[in-house]
Design a protein around this motif. Structure first.
Motif, short mmCIF file in Angstrom:
data_model
loop_
_atom_site.label_atom_id
_atom_site.label_comp_id
_atom_site.label_asym_id
_atom_site.label_seq_id
_atom_site.Cartn_x
_atom_site.Cartn_y
_atom_site.Cartn_z
N MET A 142 0.82 -1.21 0.00
CA MET A 142 0.00 0.00 0.00
C MET A 142 0.86 1.26 0.00
SD MET A 142 -3.02 -1.48 2.42
CE MET A 142 -4.07 -0.05 2.39
N MET A 143 2.04 1.16 0.59
CA MET A 143 2.97 2.30 0.55
C MET A 143 3.37 2.58 -0.90
SD MET A 143 6.34 3.13 0.10
CE MET A 143 7.35 1.71 0.50
N THR A 144 3.70 1.53 -1.66
CA THR A 144 4.12 1.74 -3.04
C THR A 144 2.97 2.30 -3.87
OG1 THR A 144 3.58 -0.53 -3.68
CG2 THR A 144 5.84 -0.12 -2.98
N GLU A 145 1.77 1.84 -3.60
CA GLU A 145 0.59 2.37 -4.30
C GLU A 145 0.46 3.87 -4.08
OE1 GLU A 145 -3.01 0.50 -3.03
OE2 GLU A 145 -3.44 -0.27 -5.03
N PHE A 146 0.67 4.24 -2.80
CA PHE A 146 0.56 5.66 -2.48
C PHE A 146 1.67 6.48 -3.14
CE2 PHE A 146 2.16 9.23 -0.05
CZ PHE A 146 1.03 10.03 0.01
N ALA A 147 2.90 5.93 -3.08
CA ALA A 147 4.07 6.73 -3.44
C ALA A 147 4.16 7.02 -4.94
CB ALA A 147 5.35 6.02 -2.98
N LYS A 148 3.62 6.12 -5.72
CA LYS A 148 3.77 6.28 -7.18
C LYS A 148 3.12 7.58 -7.65
CE LYS A 148 3.80 2.44 -9.79
NZ LYS A 148 3.35 1.38 -10.74
N GLY A 149 3.93 8.42 -8.30
CA GLY A 149 3.41 9.69 -8.82
C GLY A 149 3.54 10.85 -7.86
N LYS A 150 3.92 10.55 -6.60
CA LYS A 150 4.06 11.63 -5.61
C LYS A 150 5.48 12.21 -5.67
CE LYS A 150 0.04 11.00 -3.39
NZ LYS A 150 -0.53 9.90 -4.19
N LEU A 171 8.96 13.45 -3.67
CA LEU A 171 9.68 12.91 -2.52
C LEU A 171 9.20 13.56 -1.22
CD1 LEU A 171 13.29 12.72 -4.03
CD2 LEU A 171 11.63 10.88 -3.76
N GLU A 172 8.93 14.87 -1.27
CA GLU A 172 8.45 15.57 -0.07
C GLU A 172 7.10 15.03 0.38
OE1 GLU A 172 9.66 17.33 -2.78
OE2 GLU A 172 11.60 17.54 -1.75
N GLN A 173 6.22 14.80 -0.60
CA GLN A 173 4.89 14.26 -0.26
C GLN A 173 5.02 12.88 0.37
OE1 GLN A 173 3.26 14.62 -4.23
NE2 GLN A 173 1.74 16.13 -3.56
N ALA A 174 5.93 12.08 -0.17
CA ALA A 174 6.11 10.72 0.34
C ALA A 174 6.64 10.76 1.77
CB ALA A 174 7.06 9.95 -0.57
N LEU A 175 7.63 11.62 2.01
CA LEU A 175 8.20 11.72 3.36
C LEU A 175 7.16 12.21 4.36
CD1 LEU A 175 11.76 13.18 2.63
CD2 LEU A 175 11.21 10.89 3.50
N ALA A 176 6.35 13.19 3.92
CA ALA A 176 5.33 13.75 4.81
C ALA A 176 4.30 12.67 5.17
CB ALA A 176 4.65 14.95 4.15
N MET A 177 3.95 11.86 4.18
CA MET A 177 2.98 10.80 4.46
C MET A 177 3.58 9.77 5.42
SD MET A 177 0.07 9.54 4.34
CE MET A 177 -0.82 10.55 3.17
N TRP A 188 7.87 2.09 5.33
CA TRP A 188 8.04 3.54 5.36
C TRP A 188 9.44 3.92 5.82
CZ3 TRP A 188 4.43 6.59 3.11
CH2 TRP A 188 3.20 5.99 2.82
N HIS A 189 10.01 3.12 6.72
CA HIS A 189 11.43 3.30 7.09
C HIS A 189 12.30 3.15 5.84
CE1 HIS A 189 11.52 3.67 11.39
NE2 HIS A 189 10.92 2.52 11.63
N ALA A 190 12.00 2.10 5.07
CA ALA A 190 12.80 1.82 3.87
C ALA A 190 12.65 2.96 2.86
CB ALA A 190 12.36 0.50 3.25
N LEU A 191 11.43 3.49 2.75
CA LEU A 191 11.20 4.60 1.81
C LEU A 191 12.05 5.82 2.19
CD1 LEU A 191 9.51 5.79 -0.55
CD2 LEU A 191 7.88 6.58 1.17
N ARG A 192 12.04 6.12 3.49
CA ARG A 192 12.83 7.27 3.96
C ARG A 192 14.32 7.02 3.70
NH1 ARG A 192 11.80 8.42 9.88
NH2 ARG A 192 13.29 6.72 10.03
N ALA A 193 14.75 5.78 3.99
CA ALA A 193 16.17 5.45 3.77
C ALA A 193 16.53 5.59 2.30
CB ALA A 193 16.46 4.03 4.25
N ALA A 194 15.66 5.11 1.42
CA ALA A 194 15.93 5.18 -0.01
C ALA A 194 16.05 6.65 -0.46
CB ALA A 194 14.82 4.47 -0.79
#
Lengths: 152, 406
Positions: free
Chosen positions: A75-83, A85-91, A135-141
């Motif tokens: 569900m994180m990847t679903e959300f992140a696609k098209g967003k 980086l700032e939007q992704a981190l905020a989420m 979400w930890h992995a997303l921030r790390a990436a």
């Protein structure tokens, strides 16, 4: 199953666990991070392809873990696609608050969308880290760190 | 087994409700529950004395010393040591193995010397040797196992070289339940002059241990896995071995005399007990071992084996379930995986039904890697568990499998 367990394992979570979205690898990619939960063994790799102006064009993940961690990654990847980086981190920040039960009424609830399905997880403290691993992995990436661990 | 109902009354935790359901405690391999007598013995020490041992001439100190030293005799009986001088108190199996590794490193391990461990060790019997590999350049060799989770002892002889000095092996695997033929392994190792250490952490609660029969040089176990308190454990060492072994730790209580030029160590087990020991915990351990011996280790073994067989037979009917660890000789430990259901989800759902199991790698990551799995669910049984609890557990497990497969 008991009602409380159905509260945790909602249909949407079970469905994403069974058929995770964006499952696979992206090679080459602009960002890559490993998410690891050493106590449980949940272990994922997250791949992002971002444009020069910081939009996540494509995202995939692969690896192994429990239903909560896998559905949350999906569900994180679903959300992140098209967003951006700032939007992704905020989420990510908002999601952390949600799963820890620290989100106050009206505090960005509407923006969470489907992710609200994880709202009950604060009642299972041992499982919160399963939900936040992706979400930890997303921030790390995004921060160009290679590894995210739930234990640091 | 004698009257289970009466036995269960000795463990107040068993009358708790978890998530509205009576607690079913199947996490005994992680730690066992404690009978009232253990807590009472520790309470008595703390409330009626709490003096330090070995160093006072006053009454409270003498009483505490007597109680503490008496537990050496209880431990001697428990593992059939020749003398209570062979019983050293430590904080648990982990410190026991670490201190033996350090002492043996000083005594006989040089760069290039080899230590053999088995493929099913707990991290506590891997990491201390890896530290010596980094610090002293020793070589760590591994005795392999087969896919049932049995050691391939036929390969032991070939593994031993003139540089091999120590064999350290687990008696009962905490993640597979396998009972290893430690007497045979010890005999082979001794034929080549090796020092033999046995990690009995998981073995102590499930049957009798006879160190004279095994003939190992050292054996280590923890109190909390045999119905005693945390923070206490035992290192057994043959008396003549202990006399020659340098202590790993120095401090108060373990000396005969100290001057700036030279320290002369005390004789006997106290030489390995630097500092104030866990006195209350040692006293609690004594009460635990007396409780366990009164039940009779053969009775416990037989009863837990019936629970294991009942569980193993029933779970085989669950779709996609695979038992990890199918050795011929096993204690009451059932480790398994279910296709499409992660152990942590199983653990959470069982907890919802009041059932406590362990999920994860059980501090045996090389074992998980060998079987190609990240984790298992592990149910481990005790004499206070019942066949009805086993049946309820299997029923819940069946529901969980269906829940995730529909």
């Amino acid at each position: 199953m008991q009602q409380s367990e159905e509260e945790l394992y909602k249909q949407l979570i079970l469905e994403h666990n069974k058929k995770p979205r964006n499952f696979g690898t992206l090679k080459p990619c602009t960002h890559l991070a490993e998410g690891f939960n050493p106590l449980c063994g949940d272990h994922f790799w997250l791949y992002l392809n971002c444009t020069d102006d910081g939009v996540i064009e494509d995202v995939k993940f692969t690896g192994e873990g429990c239903a909560i961690s896998k559905a949350s990654s999906s569900m994180m990847t679903e959300f992140a696609k098209g967003k951006t980086l700032e939007q992704a981190l905020a989420m990510g920040e908002l999601f952390h608050k949600l799963v820890k039960g620290e989100l106050r009424e009206g505090e960005g609830q509407e923006g969470l969308g489907k992710l609200k399905v994880f709202a009950g997880i604060w009642q299972y403290p041992a499982r919160v880290k399963c939900a936040v691993l992706a979400w930890h992995a997303l921030r790390a990436a995004i921060n160009n760190e290679k590894q995210a661990s739930t234990e640091s | 087994m004698q009257n289970i109902k009466l036995i269960r009354e000795d463990f107040p935790a068993l009358s708790r409700n978890i998530n509205g359901k009576p607690l079913i405690y199947f996490d005994n391999a992680a730690t066992t529950l404690k009978p009232k007598s253990v807590v009472a013995a520790m309470d008595d020490y703390y409330l009626n004395g709490a003096a330090n041992i070995h160093r006072g001439v006053h009454r409270l100190s003498i009483e505490a010393t007597d109680k503490y030293e008496n537990v050496r005799k209880i431990c001697q009986k428990f593992i059939n040591a020749r003398s209570e001088q062979e019983i050293i108190f430590t904080s648990g199996t982990t410190l026991g193995l670490n201190s033996l590794a350090l002492s043996l490193a000083v005594q006989k391990l040089s760069h290039g010397d080899e230590v053999i461990v088995s493929a099913m060790e707990h991290h506590a019997n891997i990491v201390p040797w890896q530290l010596l590999r980094e610090r002293k350049g020793i070589v760590l060799k591994v005795l392999p196992m087969n896919d049932k989770g049995e050691l391939e002892t036929q390969h032991l002889e070939a593994l031993i070289s003139p540089r091999t000095k120590v064999l350290s092996c687990v008696m009962t695997s905490n993640s597979l339940g396998t009972i290893n033929p430690v007497k045979h392994i010890t005999a082979v190792a001794h034929a080549h002059g090796l020092e033999v250490i046995i990690d009995a952490a998981q073995a102590v609660a499930h049957g009798s241990i006879d160190v004279q029969d095994i003939d190992c040089d050292y054996l280590v176990f923890s109190g909390h896995k045999v119905y005693g308190p945390t923070g206490v454990g035992v290192i057994y060492g043959k008396e003549e071995k202990l006399k020659a072994l340098p202590p790993a730790l120095g401090g108060g209580d373990m000396i005969f005399s100290v001057t700036w030029e030279k320290t002369i160590f005390a004789d006997g087990p106290v030489r390995f007990e630097a500092g104030t020991p866990p006195i209350a915990e040692v006293i609690g351990l004594g009460a635990a071992l007396e409780y366990f011996m009164a039940l009779g280790s053969e009775n416990v073994e037989r009863y837990e084996s019936t629970l294991l067989k009942r569980a193993q037979a029933a779970v085989k009917r669950i779709g996609g379930l695979r038992i990890i660890g199918e050795a011929k000789e096993k204690v009451g430990i059932l480790s398994f995986v279910i296709d499409g259901v992660h152990p942590h989800d199983i653990g959470t759902l069982l907890d919802g039904a009041g059932i406590a199991v362990r999920t994860g790698h059980h501090c045996t990551q090389p074992v998980m890697a060998f079987f190609g799995i990240p984790a298992t669910t592990r149910a481990s049984f005790s004499f206070y568990n019942t066949p009805e609890e086993v049946d309820f557990f299997v029923e819940k497990l069946t529901e969980i499998q269906k829940f995730f497969s529909t």
